[in-house]
Enzyme design. Structure first.
Site, PDB file in Angstrom:
ATOM      1  N   ASN A   9     -34.946 -74.900  -1.509  1.00 13.91           N
ATOM      2  CA  ASN A   9     -35.671 -74.163  -0.475  1.00 13.91           C
ATOM      3  C   ASN A   9     -36.407 -72.976  -1.119  1.00 13.91           C
ATOM      4  OD1 ASN A   9     -36.154 -72.129   1.510  1.00 13.91           O
ATOM      5  ND2 ASN A   9     -34.679 -73.087   2.875  1.00 13.91           N
ATOM      6  N   GLY A  11     -38.114 -70.566   0.112  1.00 10.35           N
ATOM      7  CA  GLY A  11     -37.854 -69.274   0.773  1.00 10.35           C
ATOM      8  C   GLY A  11     -36.587 -68.647   0.243  1.00 10.35           C
ATOM      9  N   LYS A  12     -35.568 -69.482   0.056  1.00 10.91           N
ATOM     10  CA  LYS A  12     -34.293 -68.965  -0.462  1.00 10.91           C
ATOM     11  C   LYS A  12     -34.422 -68.560  -1.923  1.00 10.91           C
ATOM     12  CE  LYS A  12     -30.886 -71.611   2.130  1.00 10.91           C
ATOM     13  NZ  LYS A  12     -29.682 -72.440   1.910  1.00 10.91           N
ATOM     14  N   GLU A  36     -24.838 -84.356  -0.892  1.00 14.88           N
ATOM     15  CA  GLU A  36     -24.737 -84.474   0.564  1.00 14.88           C
ATOM     16  C   GLU A  36     -23.904 -83.312   1.088  1.00 14.88           C
ATOM     17  OE1 GLU A  36     -23.677 -87.819   3.719  1.00 14.88           O
ATOM     18  OE2 GLU A  36     -23.485 -88.454   1.620  1.00 14.88           O
ATOM     19  N   ASP A  65     -25.225 -71.485   1.765  1.00 13.64           N
ATOM     20  CA  ASP A  65     -25.469 -72.361   2.899  1.00 13.64           C
ATOM     21  C   ASP A  65     -25.605 -71.441   4.085  1.00 13.64           C
ATOM     22  OD1 ASP A  65     -25.694 -75.262   3.632  1.00 13.64           O
ATOM     23  OD2 ASP A  65     -24.328 -74.553   5.185  1.00 13.64           O
ATOM     24  N   SER A  66     -26.665 -71.634   4.825  1.00  8.77           N
ATOM     25  CA  SER A  66     -26.966 -70.663   5.862  1.00  8.77           C
ATOM     26  C   SER A  66     -27.527 -71.356   7.080  1.00  8.77           C
ATOM     27  CB  SER A  66     -27.958 -69.638   5.324  1.00  8.77           C
ATOM     28  OG  SER A  66     -29.027 -70.295   4.667  1.00  8.77           O
ATOM     29  N   GLY A 145     -38.319 -70.384   7.486  1.00 10.65           N
ATOM     30  CA  GLY A 145     -37.396 -70.964   8.475  1.00 10.65           C
ATOM     31  C   GLY A 145     -37.566 -70.348   9.863  1.00 10.65           C
ATOM     32  N   TYR A 146     -36.446 -69.863  10.394  1.00 10.21           N
ATOM     33  CA  TYR A 146     -36.433 -69.363  11.774  1.00 10.21           C
ATOM     34  C   TYR A 146     -36.786 -67.867  11.866  1.00 10.21           C
ATOM     35  CZ  TYR A 146     -33.874 -73.743  12.593  1.00 10.21           C
ATOM     36  OH  TYR A 146     -33.503 -75.067  12.662  1.00 10.21           O
ATOM     37  N   ASP A 147     -37.243 -67.270  10.765  1.00  8.09           N
ATOM     38  CA  ASP A 147     -37.491 -65.820  10.752  1.00  8.09           C
ATOM     39  C   ASP A 147     -38.404 -65.356  11.888  1.00  8.09           C
ATOM     40  OD1 ASP A 147     -35.882 -65.108   8.650  1.00  8.09           O
ATOM     41  OD2 ASP A 147     -37.472 -65.135   7.148  1.00  8.09           O
TER      42      ASP A 147
HETATM   43  P1  IMP Z   1     -29.424 -74.934   4.101  1.00  9.70           P
HETATM   44  O1  IMP Z   1     -28.547 -73.720   3.924  1.00  9.70           O
HETATM   45  O2  IMP Z   1     -30.253 -75.198   2.905  1.00  9.70           O
HETATM   46  O3  IMP Z   1     -28.648 -76.115   4.595  1.00  9.70           O
HETATM   47  O4  IMP Z   1     -30.505 -74.631   5.221  1.00  9.70           O
HETATM   48  C1  IMP Z   1     -30.466 -73.526   6.016  1.00  9.70           C
HETATM   49  C2  IMP Z   1     -31.604 -73.553   7.011  1.00  9.70           C
HETATM   50  O5  IMP Z   1     -31.316 -72.500   7.936  1.00  9.70           O
HETATM   51  C3  IMP Z   1     -32.943 -73.240   6.390  1.00  9.70           C
HETATM   52  O6  IMP Z   1     -33.667 -74.352   6.052  1.00  9.70           O
HETATM   53  C4  IMP Z   1     -33.622 -72.447   7.505  1.00  9.70           C
HETATM   54  O7  IMP Z   1     -34.196 -73.330   8.419  1.00  9.70           O
HETATM   55  C5  IMP Z   1     -32.457 -71.738   8.172  1.00  9.70           C
HETATM   56  N1  IMP Z   1     -32.289 -70.395   7.587  1.00  9.70           N
HETATM   57  C6  IMP Z   1     -31.317 -69.985   6.727  1.00  9.70           C
HETATM   58  N2  IMP Z   1     -31.508 -68.711   6.360  1.00  9.70           N
HETATM   59  C7  IMP Z   1     -32.625 -68.316   6.972  1.00  9.70           C
HETATM   60  C8  IMP Z   1     -33.343 -67.093   6.955  1.00  9.70           C
HETATM   61  O8  IMP Z   1     -33.023 -66.116   6.258  1.00  9.70           O
HETATM   62  N3  IMP Z   1     -34.434 -67.065   7.724  1.00  9.70           N
HETATM   63  C9  IMP Z   1     -34.831 -68.099   8.485  1.00  9.70           C
HETATM   64  N4  IMP Z   1     -34.229 -69.276   8.514  1.00  9.70           N
HETATM   65  C10 IMP Z   1     -33.116 -69.383   7.760  1.00  9.70           C
END
Ligand code: IMP
Length: 189
Positions: A9, A11-12, A36, A65-66, A145-147
């Site tokens: 990701n 953004g991360k 997975e 994981d978020s 993401g959802y920011d």
């Molecule tokens: P994962 O942790 O890669 O499984 O995905 C977490 C998903 O949660 C991301 O793809 C975003 O859609 C959302 N997410 C997690 N952290 C944030 C953030 O800081 N801002 C906005 N969306 C987030």
């Protein structure tokens, strides 16, 4: 100290670098397979990602994981935040599901579970949460993401600067706790 970041990701990746580099950590990306996410919690999934990246690269690895937990949706999308609805439609889907829902019932929180795994099997775990509401419409271009639909004190994370978001975000809090634990871990080595 060098850590490989276990995420695809973008953004991360940007946020991880912003938070880890001031701790004196060199952050590297690698071509990693995506394990997975079979965990039942954010923490379990963070461990799965970090452990797989450490095993593949032989380097200490860090993952988070978020996700977004919406009260009105009984905590959804939660650990399924990245797989909720079609790509590009996730924010809109949340907004649609909350159409007509008054502000008092629009509570939500973000969670970030951070996990670092070392080649000798050691691990460090930390978690952060931040609370807010789901906006009535998407606002702001920053972040990912959802920011742009997550609001605190009248502004979405998408409308905040990087520094403002980091000072109040789930990932910011998780990395603050992580930094503390990493320092103690390194002192004990
Ligand atoms: P994962 O942790 O890669 O499984 O995905 C977490 C998903 O949660 C991301 O793809 C975003 O859609 C959302 N997410 C997690 N952290 C944030 C953030 O800081 N801002 C906005 N969306 C987030």
């Amino acid at each position: 100290m060098k850590f490989v970041i276990a995420t695809h990701n973008q953004g991360k990746i940007v946020e991880f670098k912003r938070m880890l580099e001031p701790m004196g950590i060199e952050v590297v990306s690698a071509e990693l397979s995506e394990p997975e996410e079979t965990g039942k919690s954010f923490a379990e999934n963070a461990f799965i990602k970090a452990e797989a990246a450490c095993r593949e690269t032989g380097l200490p690895a860090v993952a988070d994981d978020s996700g977004l937990c919406v009260d009105f949706l009984d905590g959804a999308p939660g650990i399924y935040s990245a797989r909720f609805a079609e790509p590009g439609k996730r924010r809109l889907t949340v907004l649609e599901k909350l159409q007509g829902v008054p502000i008092e019932q629009r509570g939500a929180h973000f969670v970030s579970a951070v996990c670092a795994v070392f080649p000798d099997g050691d691990k460090i775990e930390a978690e952060g949460k931040c609370f807010g509401t789901i906006a009535f419409e998407s606002r702001g271009e920053n972040g990912f993401g959802y920011d742009s639909i997550f609001e605190q004190e009248g502004r979405t994370f998408g409308e905040m600067s990087d520094e403002e978001k980091d000072a109040r975000s789930h990932r910011g809090f998780a990395f603050q706790a992580f930094e503390e634990k990493l320092r103690k871990y390194l002192q004990g080595k």
